[in-house]
Scaffold this active site. Structure first.
Site, PDB file in Angstrom:
ATOM      1  N   GLU A 105      -2.031  -4.400  10.056  1.00 10.93           N
ATOM      2  CA  GLU A 105      -1.313  -5.338   9.192  1.00 10.93           C
ATOM      3  C   GLU A 105       0.020  -5.619   9.860  1.00 10.93           C
ATOM      4  OE1 GLU A 105      -2.906  -3.889   4.785  1.00 10.93           O
ATOM      5  OE2 GLU A 105      -0.778  -3.777   5.269  1.00 10.93           O
TER       6      GLU A 105
ATOM      7  N   TYR B  75      -7.748  -5.105  -1.237  1.00 13.31           N
ATOM      8  CA  TYR B  75      -6.624  -4.191  -1.059  1.00 13.31           C
ATOM      9  C   TYR B  75      -6.331  -3.576  -2.420  1.00 13.31           C
ATOM     10  CZ  TYR B  75      -2.106  -2.595   0.856  1.00 13.31           C
ATOM     11  OH  TYR B  75      -1.041  -1.852   1.291  1.00 13.31           O
TER      12      TYR B  75
ATOM     13  N   ASP C 118       8.267  -4.499  -2.316  1.00 15.16           N
ATOM     14  CA  ASP C 118       8.466  -3.439  -1.341  1.00 15.16           C
ATOM     15  C   ASP C 118       9.622  -2.520  -1.688  1.00 15.16           C
ATOM     16  OD1 ASP C 118       6.495  -3.666   0.837  1.00 15.16           O
ATOM     17  OD2 ASP C 118       7.259  -5.708   0.952  1.00 15.16           O
TER      18      ASP C 118
END
Lengths: 277, 417
Positions: free
Chosen positions: A64, A190, A75
């Site tokens: 990735e 994912y 994040d």
């Protein structure tokens, strides 16, 4: 080496590229895979290029490649800081695509998934981005802030250029949402293992196993588990549960510390490869 | 009726669609972890709207706690001074906590209670929204966490103290540029990590759907009252409306009830900082382009590479690199004019309002006054103009003193007036 181009955009199922081949090979070999995340251009372009070049040899099955964004809302502090380092060193979306194209001159088999936030792509133009990413040698795209409800405008151009749009599912995702996600998901699913941001806390393995089992009942797509996987032991545990374990913040921390992140990647890869034997 | 009525133009008040889109603006651009929460807020809000008991409860608090309706005040001396349009101020500055922000906070806190949430998080720039959130949390005894950029904490110390007095925890945000946009990022990160007990109380008409529509609905009390009040005072609708725009909630609250009145001219005022041409401004519609941030598609200040840039304005409340998606749509539709006003123009208007009307306006509201001062002299005396006095300026006196010098009390205002 160019990703195959689907003749028409009739759904993610038509796209077949390195990513599909890699997950098929992992399944055939009966082992889990290691997905490693690095931020493009972190801490600078040259170091970032060397790290990227080293990942396949260190045992990353899928890469990735983070596209830095000024406001990475999903994040934690580690990836935020990496994005800021990369941007401060002059990284741009164009530079990330060039970096990938350069990598592809030496490495033709390891799938690369571009991961980031929507605005830089929106700014670049979705059609142009899909064409440029395909030309650079990408295999898939993960856009954290693009849920399935809003995904069509990017999914269609990506499919036309032979790229997967990889979607995320989370512990908060219920059965009806999961169904809607799976209709549009390509490449792999994912699974976000925690309710939280990247790199902050470890997942409960039992809960993840249950969740992955529920997803398995509904799809043949490979499932990669990410967020909160830091150690070789945790990665091995996830590689027993899912098709692959994703490690990001722990790798990026090594970059931030000025250490060689490939040392950790080798340890992670060894653990993941041994996980099911 | 002697002729078949031509089909009316599409209403400007019909949006958003079910997914929260105003044209191609708005929507829900958030991580999957947040999507179920946002859908839960949407469902809860729709149920609350349909429940007369909810509206009744809200009306009660707005009347007895906030102090609504706020007056529509004829600004006689400013009108005479400018020598043109007849100017009214909608006095949101007289609300409890000193600004319009509390209207939406009250609505959202009642919603959060209906949803059984026990922990409230919010972002704040200048601290006005943070104070309003801390206030309603104190009122209902709910835990309150306010994210605030470190830069803003330093320049808005009195509001930080106010929030703490009210029992809120103020969490400094040091990521990114350490301002409002980063505070919003951190609030969203908190929400993702605390999905079960936490409600995110967004302060403006931005963010993922349903926030832009919900905050607009709660703020529309401003425009609805204005309509009734002007009809009572003047027997007709106003000719023009003027309000300042950061995220755009006070403006949307005033504008929305009038959008389908074709004869009402509507002007939104963006903060132009040092001037749009300098690049140091907060005018996302005048000087930005469409993009996706904080859950919605809208006009944003950004680099050629799509990185979000910092906004600049003397007014901390307008210091945001985006704008609510409905404003973005109304701009593209041409229904609302969006104009820039600089720091210098706003500061002059701040002083003029203070001296002419004995009202110290918030620096945000002073931007709208500056636009009124540009427009009014060119208009006839029977032109009715309503300005949204969105907040009081007590919070800004230190900022103004720094810019103008503490001698401002005795300063010569000849250049201003």
């Amino acid at each position: 080496m160019t990703a195959p181009v689907a003749p028409t955009a009739q759904g993610p199922g038509l796209v077949v590229n390195r990513l599909d081949r890699r997950f098929a090979a992992l399944r055939a070999a009966g082992r889990g895979g290691l997905v490693t995340y690095v931020m493009a251009g972190d801490p600078d372009r040259e170091t970032g290029r060397r790290i990227l070049d080293g990942l396949p040899g260190a045992g990353a099955d899928v890469i990735e490649l983070g596209m830095p964004f000024s406001d990475p809302m999903a994040d934690g502090p580690t990836i935020q800081a990496a994005a800021q380092r990369a941007l401060a060193a002059g990284q741009t979306l164009r530079a990330t695509l060039d970096m990938l194209a350069d990598f592809r001159r030496r490495e033709t088999e390891t799938p690369v998934v571009l991961m980031g936030y929507y605005n830089p792509i929106h700014s670049h133009g979705v059609d142009r981005f899909a064409a440029d990413a395909a030309a650079a040698g990408a295999d898939g795209v993960i856009i954290v802030d693009l849920p399935p409800e809003e995904a069509s405008e990017l999914a269609d151009p990506l499919a036309r250029h032979g790229l997967h749009l990889i979607l995320l599912a989370a512990p908060t995702t219920d059965a009806s949402r999961l169904a809607a996600i799976l209709v549009k998901a390509g490449g792999f699913l994912y699974y976000v293992s925690i309710t939280g941001i990247t790199g902050t806390r470890a997942a409960d393995q039992t809960q993840v196993a249950d969740a992955v089992a529920r997803v398995r009942e509904r799809t043949d797509l490979p499932i990669a588990v990410g967020f909160g996987i830091r150690t070789p032991e945790q990665a091995a545990a996830m590689a027993r549960i899912a098709d692959a374990a994703v490690v990001g913040s722990a790798v990026v921390e090594r970059v931030a510390a000025g250490d060689d992140p490939l040392v950790l990647v080798r340890d992670l890869a060894a653990a993941v490869r041994a996980a099911r034997s | 009726m002697t002729q078949t009525a031509t089909p009316p133009p599409n209403s400007y008040r019909a949006g958003p669609d079910e997914g929260g889109h105003f044209g191609h603006f708005g929507g829900r651009f958030v991580a999957e972890t947040l999507m179920p929460l946002i859908l839960e807020v949407d469902a809860a809000y729709r149920a609350a709207r349909a429940d007369p008991a909810f509206q009744q409860e809200l009306d009660g608090y707005l009347r007895h706690y906030v102090g609504r309706p706020s007056p529509l005040y004829f600004a006689r001396r400013m009108t005479e001074h400018l020598g043109g349009a007849k100017i009214y101020f909608k006095r949101e500055d007289l609300n409890h906590t000193g600004a319009h922000k509390v209207n939406s906070c009250m609505g959202q806190i009642l919603l959060a209670r209906r949803m059984g949430k026990t922990r409230i998080i919010a972002e704040t720039g200048a601290g006005q929204h943070g104070v309003a959130v801390a206030t309603v949390c104190a009122l209902f005894g709910l835990q309150c966490v306010v994210y605030m950029g470190q830069t803003d904490i330093e320049r808005q110390a009195p509001n930080v103290f106010r929030m703490k007095l009210l029992g809120a925890e103020v969490k400094p945000v040091t990521s990114g540029s350490a301002t409002l946009k980063d505070a919003m990022n951190d609030a969203m990160r908190d929400w993702v990590a605390n999905v079960h007990d936490t409600y995110y109380l967004i302060g403006t008409v931005a963010g993922p759907h349903p926030y832009p529509a919900m905050v607009r609905d709660f703020q529309s009390v401003i425009g609805e009252e204005t309509r009734e009040q002007i009809l009572e005072l003047e027997g007709r609708l106003p000719d023009s409306l003027v309000a300042c725009i950061g995220g755009g909630s006070n403006a949307m609250g005033l504008f929305h009830p009038f959008l389908d009145e074709p004869d009402v001219r509507i002007v939104g005022v963006e903060a132009a900082g040092d001037g749009v041409e300098t690049g140091r401004h907060a005018a996302s519609m005048t000087g930005g382009r469409p993009g996706v941030l904080h859950g919605n598609r809208t006009y944003l200040l950004q680099t050629d590479d799509g990185q979000i840039t910092e906004a600049h304005s003397v007014s901390a409340g307008l210091d945001y690199p985006g704008v609510g998606p409905e404003h973005a749509w109304l701009k593209d539709q041409g229904r609302v004019e969006y104009v820039p006003v600089t720091d210098a123009e706003a500061l002059a208007a701040f002083q003029a309002t203070t001296r002419l009307e004995g009202i110290i306006p918030a620096l945000e509201s002073a931007h709208a006054v500056a636009q009124v001062m540009k427009m009014a002299p060119e208009l006839s005396r029977d032109h009715l103009m309503v300005l949204n006095m969105s907040g009081r300026g007590d919070k800004d006196v230190n900022t103004v003193a720094k810019v103008l010098g503490t001698g401002a009390g005795g300063m010569d205002l000849e250049g201003v007036l």
